[in-house]
Design an enzyme around this catalytic site. Sequence first.
Site, mmCIF file in Angstrom:
data_model
loop_
_atom_site.group_PDB
_atom_site.id
_atom_site.type_symbol
_atom_site.label_atom_id
_atom_site.label_comp_id
_atom_site.label_asym_id
_atom_site.label_seq_id
_atom_site.Cartn_x
_atom_site.Cartn_y
_atom_site.Cartn_z
ATOM 1 N N ARG A 116 -26.811 -42.818 -7.657
ATOM 2 C CA ARG A 116 -26.353 -43.924 -7.180
ATOM 3 C C ARG A 116 -24.909 -42.908 -6.447
ATOM 4 O O ARG A 116 -24.424 -44.444 -5.586
ATOM 5 C CB ARG A 116 -26.422 -45.480 -7.742
ATOM 6 C CG ARG A 116 -25.537 -45.931 -7.418
ATOM 7 C CD ARG A 116 -26.692 -46.561 -5.957
ATOM 8 N NE ARG A 116 -25.523 -47.531 -4.995
ATOM 9 C CZ ARG A 116 -25.863 -48.105 -3.192
ATOM 10 N NH1 ARG A 116 -26.454 -47.573 -2.638
ATOM 11 N NH2 ARG A 116 -24.922 -49.362 -3.204
ATOM 12 N N TYR A 117 -24.069 -43.198 -7.374
ATOM 13 C CA TYR A 117 -22.501 -42.662 -6.645
ATOM 14 C C TYR A 117 -22.845 -41.492 -6.083
ATOM 15 O O TYR A 117 -22.434 -40.916 -6.113
ATOM 16 C CB TYR A 117 -21.894 -42.239 -8.644
ATOM 17 C CG TYR A 117 -22.016 -42.324 -9.644
ATOM 18 C CD1 TYR A 117 -22.518 -44.659 -9.746
ATOM 19 C CD2 TYR A 117 -21.629 -42.180 -10.818
ATOM 20 C CE1 TYR A 117 -22.074 -44.469 -11.357
ATOM 21 C CE2 TYR A 117 -21.691 -42.584 -11.876
ATOM 22 C CZ TYR A 117 -21.822 -43.914 -11.669
ATOM 23 O OH TYR A 117 -21.750 -44.366 -13.027
ATOM 24 N N SER A 118 -21.690 -42.661 -4.736
ATOM 25 C CA SER A 118 -21.105 -41.921 -3.423
ATOM 26 C C SER A 118 -23.298 -41.667 -3.014
ATOM 27 O O SER A 118 -22.571 -40.557 -2.336
ATOM 28 C CB SER A 118 -20.486 -40.750 -3.814
ATOM 29 O OG SER A 118 -19.064 -41.739 -4.200
#
Length: 283
Positions: free
Chosen positions: A41-43
Amino acid sequence: MHELWRRQYGNHAWSLPEEESRPFIKKALEAGINFFDTANRYSLGNSEEILGGAIKDFAHRDEVVIATKVHGRMRPGPNGAGLSRKAIFTEIDNSLRRLGMDYVDLYQIHRFDYDTPIEEMLEALHDVVKAGKARYIGASSMHAWQFARALGIAEKNGWTRFVSMQNLVNLLYREEEREMLPLCKTEGIGVIPWSPQARGKLSRDWDYTSMRTETDEAFAGCSPRRTKPTGKSLIVSPRWPKPVASLAPRWRLPGSCQSRSLPHQSSAPLSSTTSMMRSHRLP
């Protein structure tokens, strides 16, 4: 084991792009940090891409421990998020592709999925390990009773057991000391606290603002709403010569000078920075 949190690097408004991120990863490796944590999900996957490219250029794969997570929304539709069997199988392959790796050392569920039967989620994670795509599995930020139930169901069915819990633990938020940390100590679960500096509250002036404080929706949910402390109140002794930013993570390290009431110590506190000048303050 030393760890670097990878949410700081990617394509958020407040994160660093790839070329500015790589020096931090290189410096971390040179300083002996060998555990890198990220998430799909990060970036929206960009953080995994940046980390994978840097590890390929600056390190030997067998000498580092790579962790990522699954749960957050990656695309529209019912299968674009969560911990269903379909979502887990799709996302582990996508994460490995972005990382440029054959396996991750630790595959973590980012949050508890209330819409998927826990048995389906646990068996899918077990199959990911058996397929050689992950060495171990971990969990993050849930109620202690949910984690205890997951451990019991996995043991009952002979499935791969969670080996770690990544939860919010710092000098300002200590709720985990009530149930989760005692549970982890009893079950032999490694603890990986995230945000040991309370998203900067323990490393900067209390009223400090930045691009992230103004644009990151998650920031408000983790900011303490209690009485505003002073910076000096966080220094436990005049013999401690270092900045508060280095005290907050060390409070959870094994062998640190901490309250006897704390039931468990950290395996690897998550640390991150976007300033090379401040990077020397991290433990």
